[in-house]
Scaffold this motif. Structure first.
Motif: not given
Lengths: 555, 555
Positions: A44, A335-336, A338-339, A342-343, A346, A349-350, A357, B338-339, B392-394, B397
Motif C-alpha cells: 500500500e 502476508p498483507g 489477510e484482511r 477474512a472479508r 465473512d 458465511f453471510i 478456511y 503483519e507487514r 467480525e461476522y465469521r 458465526h
C-alpha cells in the motif's frame, strides 16, 4: 562493473531483502547469464502502482554481454517481469515446457510472442553460454517442472536451487532429482544460491498428497455445490480437486481468467488429466442438481476483482454461492492479504455457505521447503560458499543460521542486497562492489516514470486532499483582477465547510495584498506566501494539511 | 425507536461485524444504559482518517433517556470513543479504578476532565439505573480489573461478559469470579452477550504465567541489553518483564508515551510493583554495562512512529539497539499489522540483534478465551437467548455454532449487526427493528465531516493524482484570455512528461475553442468537455485516470 577476466561475479537484481521480483545474474568476463525475471505486487505504500519489476540498468549498460535468461519455473515472481525485460533486451529465454507456456500467455498479451526467442529445455538439457555451461536438476514445488540450475564456470560450480521443497510422495511422480543433487554436491560446488522463503519455519513441509486426502473427505461430506479456490498455477492442486470431484460424480466449472488459461495449457501439455465431458460451463452446471457440481476458481488471495471475491458478494451473475454450499480456501493468505481474505470468508458465511478456511484444515501445504529441507539441500550440495536468496532479510538471516548450524563458517556466507556483487577468484570470495538495482514501477503504460516525487504527492493527496488557489493578476501592475478562488478535493466538503473556505479565501486575499505589485519573477514568493498563510490557518482550524496548489494567471 | 414500556431492547452501536469500537446499549422504557464506547483504527480504505468511533445519533435523539456509560475495561476498543461521546452527551461513566485512570488520561488530553462525572466501581458494586440495576463479576483478560455486567431488568437478567479468558493461574491472583458466574447462571439468565474474538480458535487459551516462564529463560540467556515490546496496557505482562529484569539484576528503562503513562498510573494504583531505584532514564542506562539494562517499549504492532520502529532504524537518539542485544516481541500482530512488524524484525536483524518473534516463542498469549472457554461461559450462564458480540461476522458465526453444539436452538441465537435491535417481551425475543449506527470518522479536529465524497476523492487522488486545467475567459464574449494551463500533482513528473502535458494542453484548447462564446451558465458543459477530452487523451496515452479539475475564471 568493468569486465573482469578470470573473475566470477554473482549478483541479485531482485529477490533479496524482499519476496518477489526474483532476478539473479552470473557473470564471467564478457558473459552474463540471468536467472528468472519476476515481478511483485506493490504494497500500500506504492499508491496507484500496478506492478514492480527489477531495475535492469546494469544489463542495458552491458547489453552485449547478456547471453540468456534461464527461467526456473512459471510463477509470477519468476516470470512477471519478462515482457518488460524482453522489450528492452531481446535475449533467448530458456525454460521447461509448462514454464514457456505460461510465459507465452504474457508475451501474447504484450504483443511480443513473435519476436521472442523461447528455447525449451528439460532436466537433462545442457546449454553452452560463453565461458559457462548450464545444466539442471528437477526440484518439486507448487507448480510442475521446476528446475535448479548448475553453472560450470572456470572458477567452479555455481548452483541455483530455484524454488523447492522435498516432496517424497509428490503428485504426478515429479520426484526431486535427489541422486543428481548428491552427485553435483559430490563433484564440488563453489557456491550455492538457495531459496529462503520458509527459513523461519521449523520442520519439514508436508507433502502435497496430504491436501488430496482432505479434499476427498470434504467432497464426500458436501451435500450441495463445492467451490474450491486456489492458485491457478498449482497444477497438482487442480488435479487433486479434479480427482476428488470425479470420484464424487461431479462436473467441473472453471471461474477466472488465469484458471481457464492455466487449465488449457496444462491440459494441452499433458500435465492435467480431466475426464472427457467433465468440464462444463456455468449454464450447464446450473441445470444439474447442486450435488453434481464442483467449481474451481481464482481469488484465493482475496483479490477484489477475482472470482472468489465476486462470488462472496453475489457479484457473479452466472453462478451463485447458496446456503448449504461448501467453499474451500485451498491456499494461505500471503502476508498483507489477510484482511481481504477474512472479508470474503465473512461474506460467504453471510450467504450461508459452509466455509473451510484457515491454517488448521489441511487444505493447503506450502510449496517451499522448511528448515529441515533447507538443511538437506545445504548438506547435499556442501558448497564452499553460500548465498541465501529469495526472501526478506529475516529469512535470509535464519537461512544463514541454519548453514552455521551445519558447520559453515560465517565468512563463507554472504547476505547480499539487490545490487550487491560477490566476486569469486581463485577459490576466494569478496563482497565489496555494487551495481545499480532497485524497483522499477509500472503504472499503466508508464514503466519507471513514477518515482519518489509522484508517490510522495499521491501520499499527501491521499491523506488530506488538495486545495487549489487560483488568482488572476494584471501582468503590468500585479493588481488582482479575479480571485483568489479556492477549490478543494478530498479535504472538506458540503455546506458545513463553506465558512472555512470563505475564511481561507480572506486569508489568501490578505496575503496577496501584502505582496501586490511584486513582479512576475516573484511568483515563487507569492506562491510561498499563499501556501504558508493558508496552510497555517487550515491546520489551526482543522488539524489537516491539504496540499495547497497556488496558480497565478497573469493577463 | 419510540418508548416501548414493558419491552427490553438490546442493540449494538459498534463491535459486531467488526473488531473494535465496541458500544452496546440496553433500553427498558425510558432508560438507556450503555456498555463501553470504543474506537478503532482505520484500515487502508479510510485514507487520511485518524480514528473511527460509533455513530451516536440514536443516543443524541434520546439524550434524556441515557442514564450511564458502564466501561468493562481500559482497552482502546472499549474506551477510545469516550472523549468524543462525552462532548456530546455528558452522562456518568462507571469503571474500575484502573479503567478510570486510563480514561482520565484521554479526558485530560481533550480538556474534559473537570466536567466528566467518573464513578469508581468494583466487582461488588450495585448501581441503580432507572428500571434496571447493574451488578458485576470479575473476568480476566490482558489488563487488570475487567468486569462482566449483569443487568436486572423487569424482563429478566441480561449478562454482558466484557472481554474475558479463564486464566486459572493468573498473574496478580486476579482469578475470574467463577462461583459468582455460576450463581448468576443458576438464578436464570434471559440473554447473554458474550465476546467472540477467539471463537475461531480451538482449545483453551494458555495462562499468562506461561509468558513469564519464557521471559525468565530469555533474560537468563541474554548477554547484553534486552528490549521487550508489548502493549502498554498489559500490566501483567509488564510486571512479568519487571520481575525477570529484577531477578537478573537489570535496571529498567521505559520508552514510549503510553508505556510511561500506564506504568505511572498502574504503579500509583498498586497494580504494578517496581523495586525502588530500578527505573532509570536512558542517560543512566547508557552508563551501565549492557547486561545490566532492560528496556520496555511500545510499538509491538509495528506502528511507524512508536518506540520499537524508531529503535529498529536507529532513529532513537538516546538509546540504541546494538549487535548482540536481545529484542523480544511480546505480542502478536493484529491482522493488518503483519507487514509493519515484519519490516521491524528485518531491521533489527540488520542491526545485529537477536530477535525473539513469531508465534512459536511462547512470548505472548492471547487475552481472549478460545472455544472451550466460550463454551464454559455459555455453560455457566445457560441463557435463554444468546447474542454473540465483539467480532467480525465469521467469529460471531463460529460462536453461534458453539452455542448450537451446546444444545441451544438456532432461533434463540441472534447475530446482530450494528444498529439491529433485539426486543424482549414476556420471555419472547424478536429482531425486526434497526436504529441508526455506523462509522463516525475522526480526521484532525473534524468529527464526522469526512464522508464518502471526500474518501472517494482521496482514493482517486491516491491512485492517479490530479490535473488542474485553468482558463481565463472574457466574461462578455467568452474569449480565452489566458490558458489553458495544465498543472499536475501525483500524475506525471519531470522533463519526460512535458510532451504529454503540451499535447493535453492542445486538446484542452481545441475543446475550449469548440465551445467559445458559451455563456457563464454553461460552465458545466465547458468543464465536462474539458474533463472528457483530456481524460480520454490521457488514458489512451498513459492508461491512467488522474482527477481532472477544470477551473474557469471569467474577467
Amino acid at each position: 562493473m568493468s569486465t573482469q577476466n578470470g573473475t566470477l561475479s554473482i549478483f541479485a537484481l531482485g529477490g533479496v531483502y524482499e519476496i518477489g521480483k526474483n532476478m539473479y545474474g552470473i557473470q564471467y568476463g564478457d558473459d552474463i547469464v540471468l536467472i528468472d525475471c519476476g515481478s511483485k505486487f506493490p504494497d500500500e505504500s506504492f499508491l496507484g502502482i500496478d506492478l514492480i519489476i527489477p531495475d535492469i540498468t546494469y544489463l542495458l549498460e552491458n547489453r552485449d554481454k547478456v547471453r540468456a535468461l534461464i527461467v526456473t519455473h512459471g510463477h509470477e515472481d519468476h516470470i512477471g517481469g519478462i515482457p518488460y525485460f524482453l522489450k528492452q533486451l531481446n535475449v533467448p529465454v530458456y525454460g521447461t515446457r509448462l514454464t514457456l507456456g505460461l510465459i507465452e500467455i504474457k508475451l501474447k498479451e504484450h504483443g511480443l510472442l513473435q519476436q521472442a526467442e523461447l528455447v525449451q529445455i528439460d532436466r537433462n538439457s545442457r546449454i553452452a553460454l560463453g565461458a559457462m555451461t548450464a545444466s539442471f536438476f528437477q526440484t518439486n514445488h507448487s507448480i510442475p517442472d521446476c528446475l535448479g540450475v548448475v553453472f560450470d564456470t572456470p572458477e567452479g560450480k555455481v548452483v541455483h536451487t530455484g524454488d523447492f521443497k522435498f516432496d517424497l510422495t509428490p503428485v504426478h511422480k515429479q520426484t526431486p532429482d535427489l541422486h543428481k543433487m548428491a552427485a553435483i554436491g559430490q563433484s564440488g560446488v563453489l557456491v550455492l544460491l538457495s531459496e529462503s522463503t520458509n527459513a523461519e519455519r521449523p520442520g519439514f513441509t508436508p507433502s502435497e498428497k496430504l491436501v488430496g486426502d482432505h479434499l476427498r473427505e470434504a467432497f464426500a461430506r458436501a451435500k450441495r455445490k463445492i467451490f474450491v479456490s486456489t492458485f491457478a498455477s498449482n497444477v497438482y492442486r487442480l488435479q487433486q480437486v479434479i480427482d476428488a470431484a470425479h470420484l464424487n460424480n461431479r462436473v467441473l466449472v472453471l471461474l477466472g481468467r488465469s484458471m481457464v488459461n492455466v487449465v488449457r495449457i496444462a491440459q494441452e501439455q499433458g500435465y492435467l488429466h480431466i475426464p472427457e465431458g467433465m468440464l462444463v460451463d456455468t449454464e450447464e452446471a446450473n441445470e444439474l442438481p447442486p450435488e453434481r457440481v464442483a467449481i474451481l476458481c481464482t481469488g484465493s488471495q482475496g483479490e477484489p476483482m477475482a472470482a472468489l471475491a465476486r462470488l462472496s458478494t453475489g457479484g457473479f451473475r452466472s453462478i451463485k454461492v447458496e446456503a448449504g454450499d461448501t467453499v474451500i480456501l485451498s491456499a494461505s493468505p500471503i502476508p498483507g492479504n489477510e484482511r481481504n481474505v477474512a472479508r470474503i470468508v465473512d461474506n460467504l458465511f453471510i450467504l450461508g455457505a459452509h466455509v473451510i478456511y484457515g491454517s488448521g484444515t489441511g487444505m493447503h501445504v506450502s510449496g517451499h521447503g522448511s528448515q529441515e529441507e533447507l538443511k538437506l539441500m545445504l548438506t547435499l550440495m556442501k558448497p564452499k560458499f553460500f548465498i541465501p536468496i529469495h526472501g526478506e532479510y529475516r529469512m535470509l538471516h535464519q537461512h544463514r543460521l541454519l548453514a552455521e548450524q551445519l558447520g559453515m563458517e560465517p565468512d563463507a556466507i554472504f547476505l547480499i542486497n539487490n545490487g550487491d556483487v560477490v566476486d569469486f577468484k581463485d577459490g576466494a570470495a569478496v563482497q565489496e562492489r555494487t551495481i545499480q538495482a532497485g524497483n522499477t514501477l509500472v503504472d499503466g503504460f508508464g514503466i519507471g516514470d513514477v518515482g519518489t516525487v509522484i508517490l510522495r504527492d499521491r501520499k499527501h493527496l491521499s491523506e488530506d486532499g488538495i486545495l487549489v488557489v487560483v488568482v488572476t493578476r494584471d501582468k503590468t501592475d500585479g493588481k488582482i483582477i479575479s480571485g483568489p478562488d479556492l477549490i478543494s478535493r478530498g479535504f472538506v466538503y458540503g455546506p458545513d465547510s463553506e465558512g472555512l473556505i470563505d475564511e481561507a479565501t480572506q486569508i489568501a486575499a490578505a496575503a496577496l495584498e501584502g505582496l501586490q505589485g511584486e513582479r512576475i519573477t516573484q511568483w515563487n514568493r507569492l506562491k510561498q506566501a499563499l501556501r504558508e498563510s493558508i496552510g497555517r490557518f487550515l491546520y489551526a482550524k482543522t488539524k489537516r494539511r491539504p496540499m495547497i496548489l497556488p496558480i497565478i494567471m497573469e493577463v
